[in-house]
Design a protein around this motif. Structure first.
Motif, short mmCIF file in Angstrom:
data_model
loop_
_atom_site.label_atom_id
_atom_site.label_comp_id
_atom_site.label_asym_id
_atom_site.label_seq_id
_atom_site.Cartn_x
_atom_site.Cartn_y
_atom_site.Cartn_z
N LEU A 1 -6.71 3.42 1.30
CA LEU A 1 -5.86 3.60 0.12
C LEU A 1 -4.43 3.13 0.34
O LEU A 1 -3.83 2.51 -0.53
CB LEU A 1 -5.83 5.08 -0.30
CG LEU A 1 -7.12 5.67 -0.83
CD1 LEU A 1 -6.98 7.18 -0.98
CD2 LEU A 1 -7.50 5.03 -2.16
N THR B 1 0.82 -1.20 0.00
CA THR B 1 0.00 0.00 0.00
C THR B 1 0.86 1.25 0.00
O THR B 1 0.48 2.25 -0.60
CB THR B 1 -0.98 0.00 1.18
OG1 THR B 1 -0.26 -0.22 2.38
CG2 THR B 1 -2.03 -1.07 1.02
N ASP C 1 1.78 1.99 -3.41
CA ASP C 1 0.71 2.72 -4.08
C ASP C 1 0.86 4.22 -3.85
O ASP C 1 0.63 5.01 -4.76
CB ASP C 1 -0.66 2.27 -3.57
CG ASP C 1 -1.02 0.85 -3.99
OD1 ASP C 1 -0.41 0.35 -4.95
OD2 ASP C 1 -1.90 0.26 -3.35
#
Length: 160
Positions: A123, A20, A23
């Motif tokens: 997210l 993550t 990301d």
């Protein structure tokens, strides 16, 4: 056997966190803003704010991004180093007016901060760090190239 299971579980959690945070590095921005954008891309929508060392900070005056995570945006600051976007700061609207204007004491309302952070966690995973200092609570996510900091400014509350 329990120790091995805990170590394996720890490795899975660390791998998920790394994914993550990758990301975060790969997105390199939020909404229409991407770190590394040239100053010329935004120059028609910027008003000088201040300088901080090598970084020049501007107030964004364009029409993008009236909300973030469902909250109204009060101000967006964009910082540029060497002519490239290096900092993006969103300020959400205050949910209350200060005592001087409203005559009402501020209410403690942490749910806004918690809601925003939970959306960021979806997210980019759990925060890398957090701290409380001088009436502010900071949550931070650190990728290899990009850092994201969410700050809640506590204005004080009084009951009576």
């Amino acid at each position: 056997m329990k120790t091995i299971l805990l170590l394996l579980l720890g490795n899975v959690i660390a791998y998920t966190q790394a994914q993550t945070l990758r990301d975060l590095d790969s997105r390199q921005g939020i909404k229409d803003f991407t770190l590394g954008d040239p100053l010329s891309k935004w120059s028609n929508s910027l008003q000088f704010n201040s300088t901080d060392g090598e970084e020049i900070l501007y107030n964004y005056t364009g029409s993008c991004c009236q909300t973030i995570f469902g909250y109204g945006v009060d101000l967006i600051n964009l910082g540029f180093k060497n002519g490239n976007l290096s900092t993006i700061i969103f300020y959400t609207e205050n949910f209350q007016k200060p005592f001087e204007r409203s005559g009402k004491y501020t209410q403690w309302r942490s749910t806004d901060f918690e809601n925003i952070n939970s959306q960021i966690k979806r997210l980019f995973g759990e925060e890398s760090d957090w701290k409380e200092k001088d009436g502010r609570v900071y949550f931070a996510w650190y990728g290899k190239k990009v850092s994201l900091v969410s700050t809640y400014i506590y204005s004080g509350a009084k009951s009576g």
